[in-house]
Scaffold this motif. Structure first.
Motif, mmCIF file in Angstrom:
data_model
loop_
_atom_site.group_PDB
_atom_site.id
_atom_site.type_symbol
_atom_site.label_atom_id
_atom_site.label_comp_id
_atom_site.label_asym_id
_atom_site.label_seq_id
_atom_site.Cartn_x
_atom_site.Cartn_y
_atom_site.Cartn_z
ATOM 1 N N GLY A 49 -46.143 -0.876 -25.378
ATOM 2 C CA GLY A 49 -47.261 -0.756 -24.430
ATOM 3 C C GLY A 49 -48.606 -0.902 -25.120
ATOM 4 O O GLY A 49 -49.529 -1.545 -24.593
ATOM 5 N N MET A 50 -48.728 -0.317 -26.296
ATOM 6 C CA MET A 50 -49.974 -0.441 -27.061
ATOM 7 C C MET A 50 -50.229 -1.896 -27.445
ATOM 8 O O MET A 50 -51.362 -2.382 -27.345
ATOM 9 N N ARG A 51 -49.170 -2.600 -27.865
ATOM 10 C CA ARG A 51 -49.313 -4.014 -28.226
ATOM 11 C C ARG A 51 -49.750 -4.830 -27.015
ATOM 12 O O ARG A 51 -50.639 -5.679 -27.116
ATOM 13 N N GLY A 54 -53.278 -4.412 -26.226
ATOM 14 C CA GLY A 54 -54.191 -4.799 -27.297
ATOM 15 C C GLY A 54 -54.752 -3.618 -28.072
ATOM 16 O O GLY A 54 -55.748 -3.759 -28.783
ATOM 17 N N ASP A 55 -54.097 -2.463 -27.955
ATOM 18 C CA ASP A 55 -54.536 -1.280 -28.700
ATOM 19 C C ASP A 55 -54.124 -1.405 -30.164
ATOM 20 O O ASP A 55 -53.128 -2.059 -30.490
ATOM 21 N N GLU A 56 -54.884 -0.754 -31.023
ATOM 22 C CA GLU A 56 -54.568 -0.763 -32.443
ATOM 23 C C GLU A 56 -53.358 0.140 -32.699
ATOM 24 O O GLU A 56 -53.324 1.301 -32.274
#
Length: 134
Positions: A49-51, A54-56
């Protein structure tokens, strides 16, 4: 390999877990085995989900990592309650059975030195068992 700490707690009906290194990533399971499976899936789902967003990604999750489970004393003693009797735990820890039962039931929490006695005794037993060959 990076070791990621998973904190395990006992709730009324099951085990729960969270990762301080991955805020918002939590899971539950009826047994510890279920919890281990579920938290691994939750970590992968959370990272996916982070990927997608676009989250680090935290650095420790970019390379190979291993989940390490940290129990509070009550959860650990409850988990092994079917394996270790209070009498056996008394023999290896030096803590009397009545006090151990209070820890298992949640009626009291061990002070840090008592928790360390339990941890050291179990680690010592584990090392002894690892040295056994049949």
């Amino acid at each position: 390999m990076e070791k990621i700490v998973v904190t395990v707690e006992l709730s009324e009906n099951n085990y729960s877990a969270f990762l301080e290194d991955l805020p918002g990533c939590v899971s539950t399971g009826k047994s510890f085995d279920d919890l281990k499976k579920n938290i691994r899936e939750a970590v992968e789902f959370h990272l996916d989900g982070m990927r997608e967003d676009g989250d680090e990604i935290p650095e420790q999750f970019i390379k190979e990592y291993q989940l390490v489970f940290r129990f509070d004393p009550q959860s650990l003693l409850h988990h092994y309650n079917d394996i270790f009797t209070n009498a056996a735990l008394e023999r290896i820890t030096g803590i009397n059975q009545r006090q151990l039962q209070r820890y298992v039931s949640g009626a009291s929490r061990p002070r840090r030195p008592q928790a360390e006695k339990i941890e050291k005794a179990l680690h010592k037993l584990g090392k002894e068992l690892l040295a056994v060959e049949l």
